[in-house]
Design a protein around this motif. Structure first.
Motif, PDB file in Angstrom:
ATOM      1  N   ALA A  92      16.514  -3.168 -35.634  1.00  0.00           N
ATOM      2  CA  ALA A  92      15.110  -3.346 -35.269  1.00  0.00           C
ATOM      3  C   ALA A  92      15.076  -4.303 -34.090  1.00  0.00           C
ATOM      4  O   ALA A  92      15.847  -5.273 -34.053  1.00  0.00           O
ATOM      5  CB  ALA A  92      14.296  -3.902 -36.437  1.00  0.00           C
ATOM      6  N   ALA A  93      14.233  -4.043 -33.126  1.00  0.00           N
ATOM      7  CA  ALA A  93      14.178  -4.862 -31.911  1.00  0.00           C
ATOM      8  C   ALA A  93      12.761  -5.375 -31.704  1.00  0.00           C
ATOM      9  O   ALA A  93      11.788  -4.652 -31.945  1.00  0.00           O
ATOM     10  CB  ALA A  93      14.625  -4.056 -30.695  1.00  0.00           C
ATOM     11  N   VAL A  94      12.644  -6.612 -31.244  1.00  0.00           N
ATOM     12  CA  VAL A  94      11.330  -7.220 -31.043  1.00  0.00           C
ATOM     13  C   VAL A  94      11.280  -7.854 -29.657  1.00  0.00           C
ATOM     14  O   VAL A  94      12.301  -8.222 -29.081  1.00  0.00           O
ATOM     15  CB  VAL A  94      11.047  -8.270 -32.143  1.00  0.00           C
ATOM     16  N   GLN A  95      10.094  -7.956 -29.136  1.00  0.00           N
ATOM     17  CA  GLN A  95       9.822  -8.479 -27.797  1.00  0.00           C
ATOM     18  C   GLN A  95      10.455  -7.629 -26.710  1.00  0.00           C
ATOM     19  O   GLN A  95      11.022  -8.134 -25.739  1.00  0.00           O
ATOM     20  CB  GLN A  95      10.233  -9.958 -27.674  1.00  0.00           C
ATOM     21  N   LEU A  96      10.342  -6.326 -26.871  1.00  0.00           N
ATOM     22  CA  LEU A  96      10.741  -5.417 -25.807  1.00  0.00           C
ATOM     23  C   LEU A  96       9.663  -5.372 -24.737  1.00  0.00           C
ATOM     24  O   LEU A  96       8.467  -5.453 -25.039  1.00  0.00           O
ATOM     25  CB  LEU A  96      10.956  -4.016 -26.364  1.00  0.00           C
ATOM     26  N   GLN A  97      10.083  -5.199 -23.494  1.00  0.00           N
ATOM     27  CA  GLN A  97       9.150  -4.974 -22.394  1.00  0.00           C
ATOM     28  C   GLN A  97       8.868  -3.475 -22.266  1.00  0.00           C
ATOM     29  O   GLN A  97       9.479  -2.652 -22.939  1.00  0.00           O
ATOM     30  CB  GLN A  97       9.735  -5.525 -21.097  1.00  0.00           C
ATOM     31  N   ARG A  98       7.939  -3.101 -21.380  1.00  0.00           N
ATOM     32  CA  ARG A  98       7.555  -1.696 -21.273  1.00  0.00           C
ATOM     33  C   ARG A  98       8.748  -0.811 -20.888  1.00  0.00           C
ATOM     34  O   ARG A  98       8.933   0.270 -21.469  1.00  0.00           O
ATOM     35  CB  ARG A  98       6.449  -1.532 -20.222  1.00  0.00           C
ATOM     36  N   ALA A  99       9.570  -1.247 -19.952  1.00  0.00           N
ATOM     37  CA  ALA A  99      10.742  -0.445 -19.583  1.00  0.00           C
ATOM     38  C   ALA A  99      11.704  -0.316 -20.754  1.00  0.00           C
ATOM     39  O   ALA A  99      12.325   0.738 -20.953  1.00  0.00           O
ATOM     40  CB  ALA A  99      11.448  -1.062 -18.377  1.00  0.00           C
ATOM     41  N   ASP A 100      11.843  -1.384 -21.547  1.00  0.00           N
ATOM     42  CA  ASP A 100      12.662  -1.309 -22.752  1.00  0.00           C
ATOM     43  C   ASP A 100      12.087  -0.294 -23.722  1.00  0.00           C
ATOM     44  O   ASP A 100      12.820   0.487 -24.334  1.00  0.00           O
ATOM     45  CB  ASP A 100      12.721  -2.668 -23.457  1.00  0.00           C
ATOM     46  N   ALA A 101      10.758  -0.317 -23.894  1.00  0.00           N
ATOM     47  CA  ALA A 101      10.102   0.579 -24.853  1.00  0.00           C
ATOM     48  C   ALA A 101      10.404   2.032 -24.523  1.00  0.00           C
ATOM     49  O   ALA A 101      10.678   2.844 -25.422  1.00  0.00           O
ATOM     50  CB  ALA A 101       8.594   0.329 -24.855  1.00  0.00           C
ATOM     51  N   ASP A 102      10.382   2.370 -23.251  1.00  0.00           N
ATOM     52  CA  ASP A 102      10.676   3.752 -22.852  1.00  0.00           C
ATOM     53  C   ASP A 102      12.133   4.102 -23.146  1.00  0.00           C
ATOM     54  O   ASP A 102      12.440   5.205 -23.628  1.00  0.00           O
ATOM     55  CB  ASP A 102      10.373   3.939 -21.365  1.00  0.00           C
ATOM     56  N   LEU A 103      13.059   3.179 -22.856  1.00  0.00           N
ATOM     57  CA  LEU A 103      14.472   3.411 -23.149  1.00  0.00           C
ATOM     58  C   LEU A 103      14.692   3.598 -24.645  1.00  0.00           C
ATOM     59  O   LEU A 103      15.416   4.508 -25.070  1.00  0.00           O
ATOM     60  CB  LEU A 103      15.306   2.237 -22.636  1.00  0.00           C
ATOM     61  N   TYR A 104      14.080   2.768 -25.452  1.00  0.00           N
ATOM     62  CA  TYR A 104      14.282   2.842 -26.894  1.00  0.00           C
ATOM     63  C   TYR A 104      13.644   4.099 -27.478  1.00  0.00           C
ATOM     64  O   TYR A 104      14.201   4.704 -28.409  1.00  0.00           O
ATOM     65  CB  TYR A 104      13.733   1.577 -27.564  1.00  0.00           C
ATOM     66  N   ALA A 105      12.506   4.499 -26.937  1.00  0.00           N
ATOM     67  CA  ALA A 105      11.888   5.748 -27.406  1.00  0.00           C
ATOM     68  C   ALA A 105      12.815   6.933 -27.145  1.00  0.00           C
ATOM     69  O   ALA A 105      12.964   7.828 -27.989  1.00  0.00           O
ATOM     70  CB  ALA A 105      10.541   5.951 -26.718  1.00  0.00           C
ATOM     71  N   ARG A 106      13.483   6.935 -25.977  1.00  0.00           N
ATOM     72  CA  ARG A 106      14.420   8.010 -25.655  1.00  0.00           C
ATOM     73  C   ARG A 106      15.687   7.943 -26.507  1.00  0.00           C
ATOM     74  O   ARG A 106      16.412   8.934 -26.617  1.00  0.00           O
ATOM     75  CB  ARG A 106      14.814   7.951 -24.169  1.00  0.00           C
ATOM     76  N   SER A 107      15.931   6.775 -27.115  1.00  0.00           N
ATOM     77  CA  SER A 107      17.164   6.571 -27.872  1.00  0.00           C
ATOM     78  C   SER A 107      16.956   6.702 -29.377  1.00  0.00           C
ATOM     79  O   SER A 107      17.804   6.266 -30.162  1.00  0.00           O
ATOM     80  CB  SER A 107      17.740   5.178 -27.551  1.00  0.00           C
ATOM     81  N   GLY A 108      15.839   7.299 -29.780  1.00  0.00           N
ATOM     82  CA  GLY A 108      15.621   7.571 -31.195  1.00  0.00           C
ATOM     83  C   GLY A 108      14.906   6.490 -31.966  1.00  0.00           C
ATOM     84  O   GLY A 108      14.956   6.478 -33.203  1.00  0.00           O
ATOM     85  N   PHE A 109      14.227   5.584 -31.283  1.00  0.00           N
ATOM     86  CA  PHE A 109      13.496   4.507 -31.948  1.00  0.00           C
ATOM     87  C   PHE A 109      12.022   4.871 -32.108  1.00  0.00           C
ATOM     88  O   PHE A 109      11.434   5.544 -31.251  1.00  0.00           O
ATOM     89  CB  PHE A 109      13.577   3.211 -31.143  1.00  0.00           C
ATOM     90  N   THR A 110      11.425   4.390 -33.187  1.00  0.00           N
ATOM     91  CA  THR A 110       9.974   4.345 -33.318  1.00  0.00           C
ATOM     92  C   THR A 110       9.510   3.052 -32.656  1.00  0.00           C
ATOM     93  O   THR A 110       9.987   1.966 -33.003  1.00  0.00           O
ATOM     94  CB  THR A 110       9.555   4.353 -34.795  1.00  0.00           C
TER      95      THR A 110
END
Length: 337
Positions: A92-110
Motif C-alpha cells: 500500500a502506498a501513501v502520499q503519491l503525487q499525480r504522476a505517481d497515481a497514473d503509474l500505479y494505476a497502470r501497475s495494477g493498483f487501486t
C-alpha cells in the motif's frame, strides 16, 4: 534470477545514497521525510533510485512513489512489487503525487485521492491587503507579547525544544500519540539539512518550526514540524513562520510548501482511473467526521490563512483491490490509532 533478488533492502542503506537520490529525482515536496528514522529502503543495483517503506503486519506501507529518474520508475516499482510477492506481503502506498497515481494505476493498483498539499510562491508573497488583516493582527499580538524570533541550531536548544514537545503533547490529552511516518522529526544525521526557527518570550522557547528542503521543479522548503506551548498569546507560530518566510525568500527560495493534509481538497475530478468508489466514500466520511483520527481541520485552517498559490492532490494506492486491513495498517504505522 528475479528482479527482486537483484535488489537490496535495508534500514542501513547509506544516508548519502538516499539523500542523493532525493536531490536528483524527487518531485514530491515531502520527499525529505524519506530520511526519517525507522524507514526502510529498497534499491536496485545500477539504478539511481529508492523506494521508502515500513513493514506493518502483512503489508509494506510505501511512502511516496519511487524516488528515481523517470525512465527507471516503472522498473523500480516492478522490482519492489516482486520483492513484496516473494515476502508474501501486499503493498500500500501513501502520499503519491499525480504522476505517481497514473503509474500505479497502470501497475495494477487501486488509487484514490486521500488529501491535498499546499504551497506558497515566495517571490510574489505579501501580507498586505484586506485578506491578511487577521493574520497581521495575530502576528502583531505575539510581538507585543514579547515574542522574539531567530534561527537557531538544535544542538544548542535540544532540552528547551524537548520541553515544548512535552507540553504540546500533554495538552493534547493522555491518549494522544505523536503521528509518525508522514511528518518529520528532529535530530539524527538529517538535522544538518534542516532549518530551525524558534520563538522566545522572556528568554524561554515557546514555539518552533522546523523546515526541510523541498526538491524538484518547485524547489524550496517544506514547513515541517511545528510546536508551541499551550496557552499564551495567539500568533506564536504565525510570527515564527513569517520570520522564516522572509529569511528564505531573501535567500532566493521560490516555494514554501505547507505539506500534505489528509482528507482535504477531495474531489471526484482528481480521482484516478482505478479509483474505488467504496474507498472514496470512506475517505469523504473521514473528511467530514474524522477529526479523532487526524486533526485535518486545524491544519487546513493554518495553511489556508497564508493564501496558498498551489493546491495539489495526493493519493493512496493498494496493490490489487482496496482492503480494510491495509487502511488499518497504515493508521497503525502513522500511530493515528
Amino acid at each position: 534470477m528475479s528482479m527482486a533478488r537483484e535488489t537490496v533492502t535495508s534500514r542501513t542503506t547509506a544516508y548519502d545514497t538516499v539523500l542523493f537520490a532525493l536531490r536528483a529525482c524527487a518531485e514530491n515536496p515531502s520527499a525529505f521525510l524519506a530520511l526519517n528514522s525507522g524507514n526502510e529502503y529498497f534499491t536496485r543495483p545500477g539504478t539511481l533510485g529508492v523506494v521508502v517503506f515500513r513493514r506493518a503486519g502483512r503489508h509494506l506501507i510505501q511512502f511516496g512513489g519511487p524516488f528515481a529518474a523517470e525512465p527507471d520508475r516503472p522498473e523500480l516499482l516492478g522490482a519492489f512489487l516482486e520483492f513484496a510477492r516473494e515476502n508474501r506481503r501486499k503493498v500500500a502506498a501513501v502520499q503519491l503525487q499525480r504522476a505517481d497515481a497514473d503509474l500505479y494505476a497502470r501497475s495494477g493498483f487501486t488509487v484514490n485521492q486521500i488529501g491535498s498539499s499546499y504551497a506558497l510562491h515566495l517571490p510574489e508573497f505579501t501580507l498586505k491587503g484586506s485578506r491578511f488583516v487577521k493574520l497581521r493582527n495575530k502576528i502583531s499580538r505575539a510581538r507585543r507579547g514579547g515574542l522574539e524570533v531567530c534561527e537557531a541550531e538544535l544542538g544548542e536548544l535540544s532540552d528547551e525544544v524537548g520541553a515544548v514537545d512535552r507540553e504540546w503533547l500533554r495538552a493534547k490529552g493522555r491518549h494522544v500519540k505523536e503521528i509518525e511516518f508522514l511528518i518529520g522529526e528532529l535530530g539524527g544525521p538529517a538535522q544538518a539539512e534542516r532549518r530551525l526557527f524558534v520563538g522566545r518570550v522572556e528568554g524561554r522557547v515557546v514555539a518552533y518550526i522546523s523546515y526541510v528542503p523541498a526538491y524538484g521543479t518547485r524547489s524550496g522548503w517544506l514547513h515541517d514540524l511545528s510546536r508551541r506551548v499551550p496557552g499564551g498569546v495567539p500568533g506564536l507560530l504565525e510570527a515564527v513562520n513569517v520570520r522564516a518566510l522572509d529569511t528564505l525568500r531573501a535567500e532566493g527560495a521560490q516555494w514554501l510548501h505547507f505539506g500534505f493534509t489528509p482528507f482535504t481538497g477531495l474531489s471526484e475530478e482528481h480521482e484516478a482511473a482505478t479509483a474505488s468508489a467504496l474507498t472514496g466514500r470512506f475517505l469523504r466520511f473521514l473528511a467530514a467526521h474524522g477529526e479523532s483520527v487526524y486533526p485535518a481541520a486545524g491544519q487546513l485552517a493554518y495553511k489556508e490563512k497564508w493564501g496558498p498559490d498551489l493546491v495539489l492532490p495526493e493519493y493512496l494506492a493498494f496493490h490489487g483491490r482496496a482492503r480494510a486491513s491495509a487502511v488499518w495498517q497504515l493508521l497503525r504505522v502513522t500511530k493515528s490509532v
